[in-house]
Enzyme design. Structure first.
Site, PDB file in Angstrom:
ATOM      1  N   ASP A 236      12.363  41.769   1.598  1.00 26.77           N
ATOM      2  CA  ASP A 236      11.962  42.348   0.309  1.00 26.77           C
ATOM      3  C   ASP A 236      11.461  41.214  -0.581  1.00 26.77           C
ATOM      4  O   ASP A 236      12.217  40.647  -1.366  1.00 26.77           O
ATOM      5  CB  ASP A 236      13.156  43.041  -0.359  1.00 26.77           C
ATOM      6  CG  ASP A 236      13.742  44.146   0.500  1.00 26.77           C
ATOM      7  OD1 ASP A 236      13.148  45.239   0.547  1.00 26.77           O
ATOM      8  OD2 ASP A 236      14.795  43.918   1.122  1.00 26.77           O
TER       9      ASP A 236
ATOM     10  N   HIS B  61      17.966  48.229  11.774  1.00 30.47           N
ATOM     11  CA  HIS B  61      18.883  47.334  11.059  1.00 30.47           C
ATOM     12  C   HIS B  61      20.225  47.414  11.765  1.00 30.47           C
ATOM     13  O   HIS B  61      20.767  48.506  11.979  1.00 30.47           O
ATOM     14  CB  HIS B  61      19.040  47.788   9.607  1.00 30.47           C
ATOM     15  CG  HIS B  61      17.901  47.414   8.725  1.00 30.47           C
ATOM     16  ND1 HIS B  61      16.615  47.860   8.946  1.00 30.47           N
ATOM     17  CD2 HIS B  61      17.843  46.642   7.604  1.00 30.47           C
ATOM     18  CE1 HIS B  61      15.823  47.375   7.996  1.00 30.47           C
ATOM     19  NE2 HIS B  61      16.538  46.632   7.171  1.00 30.47           N
TER      20      HIS B  61
ATOM     21  N   ASN C 147       8.926  49.184  -1.009  1.00 35.66           N
ATOM     22  CA  ASN C 147       9.423  49.190  -2.389  1.00 35.66           C
ATOM     23  C   ASN C 147      10.147  47.902  -2.758  1.00 35.66           C
ATOM     24  O   ASN C 147      10.196  47.531  -3.931  1.00 35.66           O
ATOM     25  CB  ASN C 147      10.318  50.406  -2.626  1.00 35.66           C
ATOM     26  CG  ASN C 147       9.524  51.693  -2.768  1.00 35.66           C
ATOM     27  OD1 ASN C 147       9.104  52.051  -3.857  1.00 35.66           O
ATOM     28  ND2 ASN C 147       9.290  52.386  -1.650  1.00 35.66           N
TER      29      ASN C 147
ATOM     30  N   GLU D 108      24.370  44.136   9.977  1.00 37.69           N
ATOM     31  CA  GLU D 108      24.142  43.515   8.667  1.00 37.69           C
ATOM     32  C   GLU D 108      25.445  43.083   8.011  1.00 37.69           C
ATOM     33  O   GLU D 108      25.462  42.147   7.209  1.00 37.69           O
ATOM     34  CB  GLU D 108      23.450  44.507   7.730  1.00 37.69           C
ATOM     35  CG  GLU D 108      21.972  44.633   7.891  1.00 37.69           C
ATOM     36  CD  GLU D 108      21.373  45.498   6.798  1.00 37.69           C
ATOM     37  OE1 GLU D 108      20.952  44.933   5.768  1.00 37.69           O
ATOM     38  OE2 GLU D 108      21.327  46.727   6.963  1.00 37.69           O
TER      39      GLU D 108
ATOM     40  N   PRO E  13       9.792  57.840   3.708  1.00 36.40           N
ATOM     41  CA  PRO E  13       9.099  58.928   3.009  1.00 36.40           C
ATOM     42  C   PRO E  13      10.065  59.621   2.043  1.00 36.40           C
ATOM     43  O   PRO E  13      11.153  60.024   2.438  1.00 36.40           O
ATOM     44  CB  PRO E  13       8.676  59.869   4.143  1.00 36.40           C
ATOM     45  CG  PRO E  13       8.679  59.012   5.379  1.00 36.40           C
ATOM     46  CD  PRO E  13       9.779  58.022   5.167  1.00 36.40           C
ATOM     47  N   ARG E  14       9.668  59.703   0.777  1.00 37.27           N
ATOM     48  CA  ARG E  14      10.528  60.313  -0.242  1.00 37.27           C
ATOM     49  C   ARG E  14       9.836  61.501  -0.885  1.00 37.27           C
ATOM     50  O   ARG E  14       8.612  61.528  -0.998  1.00 37.27           O
ATOM     51  CB  ARG E  14      10.853  59.294  -1.347  1.00 37.27           C
ATOM     52  CG  ARG E  14      11.940  58.316  -1.010  1.00 37.27           C
ATOM     53  CD  ARG E  14      12.319  57.491  -2.231  1.00 37.27           C
ATOM     54  NE  ARG E  14      11.307  56.509  -2.587  1.00 37.27           N
ATOM     55  CZ  ARG E  14      10.697  56.445  -3.765  1.00 37.27           C
ATOM     56  NH1 ARG E  14      10.977  57.324  -4.710  1.00 37.27           N
ATOM     57  NH2 ARG E  14       9.806  55.500  -3.995  1.00 37.27           N
TER      58      ARG E  14
END
Length: 360
Positions: free
Chosen positions: A293, A207, A27, A210, A107-108
């Site tokens: 991204d 991750h 996304n 960060e 997954p949404r």
């Protein structure tokens, strides 16, 4: 030096350079052209381009970046949206000379459209399948992402989905990503499901570090011996406990996925020349240049290689080796690695000859 700055004559070299992309959120990778299509389908949301992309020279806080993802999620609410986005993103990476891509996405479910987590995954996989049928020059795999906001219950459900598709997709679903807002949730909540995934044979790309002052959490996640680390920005900081983490990562040779423009635009790193790529590269640690991204941060992988080379004075041969060695860190099998190495070897002379003409 700003992302997006062009060096006349050199761009061809970076574009023709065969590349591996290992840290790309679906996304967050939506281009402005695809975003326009999504916005046109949902005019009532009143979304504008500046709400989904950080332009050249602009910056946002990390929290503002996560708010942008919430806007993007409002635009990708159906299985049809996810299929279109997946295909467009894959085609754009292929156009940029990426030969192997590991896409990651959470997954949404969306009650309004009837999209479930399973149909979300199936849409991503269908997009990968259709691109393969179109003979695009790119090998694409999928890492299911656990969003920290979902908590341990949804994390366990995601692991179960990953296990199911790991067994049924002929090496397309390869692993799990732990991501999302690092200020939300406790690492301890995710240790059990991540360990279960690892026992099932799934790879882990976590991750980690960060943001600063997360030593205890970093230690917990490192205890899982992740297969790769996303960002690791504050592992090399001189805070209490951080030095031990650097040594741990070095001793276990855990590869790092490094995303320069992402870190600059989200302000976790102050400037390109202070990016931790310089430290890890200087000690010959396994490091992979990635976009994170490409849509949100208005970049592409060729540009990230160019930025790294210009900032840290890499020779064309060092750039080539950086790309070639990234094959070692993919989650696909040895046969895939071998095939990719053959492709790189086949292309090497042509790409470096292009460089001899254009680079200097």
């Amino acid at each position: 030096m700003e992302a997006g700055q062009q060096w006349p004559g050199k761009t061809d070299f970076y574009l023709q350079l065969p590349k591996v992309e290992l840290h790309a959120h679906l996304n967050g990778s939506i281009s402005s052209s695809t975003m326009k299509k999504l916005i046109a389908k949902k005019p009532h949301l009143n979304v504008h381009g500046h709400m989904t992309m950080i332009d050249k020279g602009k910056k946002r806080t990390l929290q503002e970046c996560f708010q942008m993802f919430q806007v993007i999620h409002q635009l990708t609410t159906s299985a049809e949206d996810i299929l279109m986005v997946t295909k467009d993103v894959i085609k754009e990476f292929a156009d940029d000379g990426v030969k192997y891509l590991e896409l990651r996405s959470t997954p949404r479910e969306e009650n309004a459209t009837g999209m479930t987590r399973k149909t979300y995954v199936e849409s991503v996989l269908e997009g990968i399948k259709q691109c393969k049928q179109e003979n695009l020059d790119i090998d694409v795999r999928y890492l299911m992402a656990i969003d920290r906001r979902g908590g341990p219950t949804i994390a366990r459900e995601t692991v179960e989905l990953a296990k199911e598709f790991f067994l049924s997709t002929e090496n397309t679903v390869l692993g799990l990503d732990l991501s999302g807002d690092p200020t939300i949730g406790q690492a301890n909540d995710f240790l059990e499901p991540l360990l279960e995934a690892k026992k099932a044979g799934l790879k882990l790309a976590l991750h980690l570090a960060e943001i600063p002052n997360r030593e205890k959490e970093n230690q917990m996640l490192l205890s899982l011996l992740p297969d790769r680390i996303g960002h690791g920005t504050f592992l090399s900081a001189s805070e209490a406990g951080a030095l031990d983490q650097v040594d741990f990562v070095r001793q276990h040779q855990i590869p790092l996925e490094l995303c320069l423009t992402s870190n600059i635009k989200s302000q976790t790193v102050p400037s390109y020349d202070q990016h931790h790529f310089g430290f890890w590269y200087s000690i010959a640690h396994p490091s992979v240049i990635c976009t994170d991204d490409k849509g949100v941060f208005a970049t592409y992988l060729s540009q990230e290689y160019q930025l790294a080379a210009e900032t840290f004075n890499l020779t064309p041969f060092q750039v080539w080796d950086l790309s070639y060695e990234s094959i070692n860190y993919i989650f696909a099998c040895d046969n895939t690695r071998s095939e990719l190495r053959k492709r790189w070897t086949h292309l090497k002379q042509k790409v470096l000859n292009c460089n001899e003409v254009n680079y200097f």
